[in-house]
Design an enzyme around this catalytic site. Structure first.
Site, short mmCIF file in Angstrom:
data_model
loop_
_atom_site.label_atom_id
_atom_site.label_comp_id
_atom_site.label_asym_id
_atom_site.label_seq_id
_atom_site.Cartn_x
_atom_site.Cartn_y
_atom_site.Cartn_z
N TYR A 174 0.85 -1.19 0.00
CA TYR A 174 0.00 0.00 0.00
C TYR A 174 0.89 1.25 0.00
O TYR A 174 1.71 1.43 0.89
CB TYR A 174 -0.89 -0.05 1.25
N ASP B 24 -1.52 -6.19 9.55
CA ASP B 24 -2.58 -5.24 9.24
C ASP B 24 -3.71 -6.03 8.60
O ASP B 24 -3.61 -6.45 7.44
CB ASP B 24 -2.04 -4.16 8.30
N ILE C 108 -6.86 -5.13 7.96
CA ILE C 108 -7.93 -4.18 7.68
C ILE C 108 -8.94 -4.70 6.68
O ILE C 108 -10.09 -4.25 6.65
CB ILE C 108 -7.31 -2.84 7.21
N LYS D 243 -12.72 -0.21 5.74
CA LYS D 243 -12.90 -1.04 4.54
C LYS D 243 -14.08 -1.98 4.70
O LYS D 243 -14.97 -2.03 3.87
CB LYS D 243 -11.62 -1.84 4.27
#
Lengths: 537, 444
Positions: B154, B239, B241, B278
């Site tokens: 990302y 992470d 998410i 998200k």
């Protein structure tokens, strides 16, 4: 604070930990009152373990002598990596709730984390902890500790509540008037705040600061509270290892906001009761040149105006002098004006923005902090403002605001609240009146007890002179008095040492967390301590 | 450095951080956004505008949220019993509302099909996962140290992990030869690379499911990453998410599950980041969490979270929503289905344009391979195609180089931040573009 005081016979924490602490303390106050801190193992005393003698005096003395020993060694030691032995975990109230699946780590954390994970030794934070363990409640816990150490404004929550009930009619998503549809607030918003909110805040600031200066919404970056606003400005204006000058006494939170992650030092510029703790330019000059001699780069001055904890307001003349000083040294000014709307005296508040308008000064060095936690009582909603005339600072701050953005539904809610002009006008006036009423009554009652307060015209607290009650006239005496207030009177007030005040015996007492009717109760508790001090002296 | 203007007083200087470029906002990732901002697609008012396919936002399940809020307006505003409004307005305790933390813990458990347990007291709240990742970096690494991050990653990490922290990212190179999986060799190589630069590695940060790949990490790979972290005595940040955006619940293994299977041995080096941006499509709400198995990290993170608190109003609102089991069960199920359908739709559409994608099973995007179309298998070749897609096809997609992919030719294409109709139009544009290209190729 030493949390290892469970066995009175073995109170000494790891030497390395202490050294680091002493190091940072010596860096922070070039003119600290005592090079060594006499830490009273309060936990032991409070919990009655070992009695006053075993629990406090002996470990105290041992600890004092250890510091003396370490102080002589300190200059040679170079702290590098954190201690590799597992450090003891802070015994905060949350610790007992942590599931047993956590464990003492063998893997290291950063130097910053090592410092932060230690129990906070500031009485400001310790006091808050103590209250949370035994909070006063008029019905459920009438013998609990009354919170007078947090400048929250509870006096006008009824007005806010009324507005919410009337305007939300059961739905946080609004009805008709407020367009809070999920499609509007759910997606990514500009991190630095919605335009409508900036406009509403610019208008609110204009009103609250006397109506004589206009604020431009495009000079604003919004953040989740004033706390990150101060931190972000610190990141933008100075490099790690630089310093800001700060007049004392000052808001204890600055130590966290400016030092922790930005790594900027705070050099105190001591103000005296003879000047009513007003800023002295000579003292500023001295502090600046002393810093320069030590090779420390001063990048700015940070002030709070109205002042926390004293509550006095800077006159236009003082502001001009400050601007001249900053201009001469080519440094920044951060003006924390969060209490601008909490004025009650006859003196009018003048924002530094107003003075800038009339003076030919490089505006790009002036940055204002504002927020709604104090003036609008909504600390939980987290609304803070960075106001700057410096485009580069704004650009950088906007990018940094992604780490501290205000929740979108809250932005919408606050926008509509601020846009209700009639409500806001009523609120500002009522708030001022109620603060004045409580403050006058409180200060009068203190005076009757023989306790005088510094002259002040704003804020949610009074700055009380209890130097006559402390013995000895030192930080130690002040600490003992603080402890007396905590354990005997069961009130939490903030001692001047937590605010880095050079004169011992001063205390900040917040009066907006109690109602007018509760004042006599508080005064009665204070009276008990005053009398016990007088009789023992 | 500030520019020295010829005058009496030089202008006042700013910090190095303020004027550095480490915020990373000059990369093509953000340049595409600029093009979109200047000419945004709108089905009625601007049908030929740029369609935004570079933003990983989830808009497919808004109706479910709206319905819940309509039906539960009382509780969502004022919460269920207990704390009054007054407490709410002043509540700025960095522990966060207990009811909200409980709700988050149970929501996170549901997403993992109850294959992991979360203790609400280990949850630290932050204003978004962006803040959570930065905060963890401050806590685990000193300035000058490094985090190992698998590529492609990302683009925001360049800023979130490095900018204010002064910490470096050392990439763990992954490529298409094994579907971009993380190998032990790649881990070792990255670690040695850091050592050769005299940089101390403090943690590995993985994103699972991966952004931009759109795939979950296999359990065996997670195990080997955890073993590697243990061998080197470093931290592991996971992470997660996108954990609620896995198309099929069984296909996701959280690091929490791996830890549970090991009876939490060595758990104190593991930290999970989560957010509602998200899975719940609420990025505007700014809700993130750090879940750590390390007591010191929890305590420190909590204190540091003073700089990034979530509004009490938002906590209150979400606490009631996330503790409503009927709602969350239903939401998670339907959200997964809709994302899967979108994914299938885009894969099908791209296939018709003879474009291949990595076989994904999660996330709000697919990882598209345009290297067959490139003249040169280089970063320049990739940017050339990206430019034509942006300006000719009018689609903003993210080039692999902005994600630090070592293999040129890959692109991340988001599909969940638009209506189905808009996606159809985007796919048609790609198809037309590819057909025209073929025609041109044949002609030339």
């Amino acid at each position: 604070m030493t949390q290892t005081q469970e066995k009175p016979t073995n109170p000494i924490p790891q030497p390395q930990k202490n050294q680091k602490k002493n190091q940072s303390q010596s860096q922070s106050s070039s003119s600290s009152r005592s090079g060594m801190k006499l830490i009273v193992p309060l936990q032991g005393v409070v919990q009655g373990r070992g009695g006053l003698l075993l629990g406090s005096l002996i470990p105290c003395a041992l600890f004092y002598f250890l510091q003396f020993y370490l102080k002589r060694r300190r200059s040679n030691h170079n702290p590098s990596s954190p201690s590799s032995s597992p450090t003891l975990l802070p015994r905060s109230s949350s610790r007992s709730n942590l599931s047993s699946r956590g464990s003492i780590s063998r893997v290291r954390v950063s130097k910053l984390a090592s410092i932060l994970s230690k129990p906070d030794d500031s009485l400001y934070y310790l006091g808050l902890d103590r209250v949370s363990q035994d909070p006063f409640h008029s019905l459920l816990n009438p013998n609990g500790i009354i919170q007078l150490g947090l400048s929250d404004n509870k006096l006008c929550l009824d007005l806010i509540e009324k507005w919410l009930v009337k305007n939300l009619e059961g739905s946080v998503m609004g009805n008709g008037d407020i367009n809070l549809s999920i499609n509007g607030i759910a997606p990514y918003q500009p991190f630095h705040g919605l335009n409508e909110l900036k406009i509403a805040l610019a208008d609110f600031m204009h009103q609250v600061m006397g109506g004589s200066v206009e604020f431009d919404p495009s000079n604003m970056v919004l953040t989740s509270g004033a706390t990150p606003a101060i931190e972000i400005l610190s990141f933008c204006l100075a490099d790690h290892g630089n310093a800001f000058l700060v007049p004392t006494p000052y808001y204890p939170g600055f130590d966290r906001d400016v030092r922790w992650r930005p790594g900027i030092d705070l050099i105190p510029v001591h103000c005296r009761s003879t000047d009513n703790f007003n800023l002295n330019i000579t003292a500023l000059e001295q502090a600046f040149s002393q810093a320069r001699k030590r090779g420390v780069k001063v990048r700015g001055i940070i002030i709070s105006n109205p002042s926390n904890p004293v509550g006095n307001i800077m006159t236009p003349d003082m502001l001009f002098s400050l601007l001249d000083f900053a201009e001469d040294k080519n440094i920044h000014i951060i003006a924390d004006e969060v209490f601008a709307g909490s004025t009650y005296g006859s003196e009018e508040f003048v924002s530094i923005a107003e003075v800038l308008d009339s003076e030919y000064v490089d505006k790009s060095r002036v940055h204002i902090i504002y927020g709604l936690s104090k003036d609008l009582s909504i600390a939980g909603f987290r609304v803070g403002v960075i106001y700057s005339y410096n485009k580069t600072v704004l650009d950088a701050a906007k990018k940094m605001s992604r780490f501290s953005s205000i929740s979108a539904p809250t932005q919408r809610l606050v926008t509509s609240m601020l846009s209700d002009t009639r409500f806001i006008q009523e609120y500002i006036e009522t708030n001022r009146n109620r603060i004045r009423q409580v403050r006058d009554e409180f200060v009068d009652s203190l005076t009757k007890l023989g306790i005088k307060c510094a002259k002040s015209s704003a804020g949610m607290f009074c700055w009380a002179d209890m130097s006559g009650l402390i013995k000895p006239y030192s930080e130690k005496g002040e600490l003992e008095l603080w402890e007396k207030f905590m354990t005997v009177a069961k009130i939490n007030i903030t001692p001047g040492s937590a605010c880095h005040c050079i004169e011992p015996g001063w205390f900040r007492i917040c009066f907006t967390t109690i109602s007018f009717e509760e004042i006599p109760l508080v005064i009665e508790r204070i009276r008990k301590v005053v009398e016990s001090c007088k009789s023992s002296n | 450095m500030s520019i020295e203007i010829e005058q009496e007083h030089p202008s006042v200087e700013l910090s190095r951080i303020a004027i550095s470029e480490t915020h990373g906002e000059n990369s093509p990732y953000f340049a595409g956004w600029k093009a979109y901002d200047e000419d945004p697609y709108h089905e009625l008012t601007n049908p030929s505008g740029v369609i935004q396919m570079g933003l990983a936002e989830n808009q497919v399940s808004f109706d479910l949220l709206e319905k819940y809020l309509e039906e539960n307006s009382e509780t969502s505003t004022w919460g269920k019993g207990g704390s009054s409004f007054r407490e709410n307005a002043l509540f700025q305790d960095y522990h966060g509302l207990k009811s909200f933390r409980k709700a988050m813990a149970s929501f996170m458990e549901k997403i993992r099909g109850e294959r992991a347990k979360f203790d609400p007291d280990r949850i630290v709240l932050t204003a978004g996962a962006t803040a959570a990742n930065e905060l963890l970096t401050f806590i685990l690494a000193n300035p000058g140290d490094a985090l190992l991050v698998p590529t492609p990653y990302y683009p925001g990490f360049d800023r979130d992990l490095r900018w204010r922290t002064g910490v470096n990212i050392v990439p763990i190179h992954c490529d298409s030869s094994n579907n971009f999986q993380i190998t032990v060799e790649a881990l070792e190589s990255a670690y040695k690379n850091a050592e050769s630069m005299n940089t101390k590695v403090k943690a590995i940060l993985i994103t699972n499911p991966s952004n931009p790949l759109g795939i979950t990490i296999q359990t065996s790979v997670l195990e080997s990453i955890l073993d590697f972290a243990t061998r080197k005595n470093i931290h592991l940040i996971s992470d997660e998410i996108y954990s609620g955006s896995v198309f099929s619940c069984d296909e996701f293994t959280s690091i929490a599950t791996v830890l549970e299977s090991r009876r939490y041995k060595d758990a104190e080096r593991v930290h999970i980041v989560y957010s509602l941006s998200k899975d719940l499509g609420l990025p505007g709400f700014r809700v993130g969490t750090i879940y750590s198995y390390n007591d010191k990290v929890v305590t420190t993170a909590r204190r540091m979270s003073s700089f990034t608190l979530i509004s009490s109003q938002t906590q209150q609102l979400l606490a009631s929503m996330l503790s409503d089991e009927k709602f969350t069960d239903n939401y998670i199920k339907i959200n997964r289905e809709r994302l899967r359908k979108r994914y299938e739709m885009i894969i099908e559409g791209l296939k018709n344009a003879r474009i291949e994608c990595l076989k994904g099973n999660a996330g709000l995007f697919c990882w598209m391979n345009l290297s067959p179309m490139m003249e040169n298998q280089t970063k320049e070749g990739e940017l050339k195609i990206w430019n034509s897609i942006l300006h000719e096809v009018k689609l903003n997609i993210s080039p692999g180089c902005s994600c630090h992919c070592s293999e040129p030719g890959w692109f991340r294409v988001c599909f969940a931040n638009m209506t189905q109709q808009t996606l159809e139009i985007a796919l048609k544009r790609i198809c037309d573009f590819m057909n025209n290209k073929d025609t041109k190729d044949i002609q030339s």
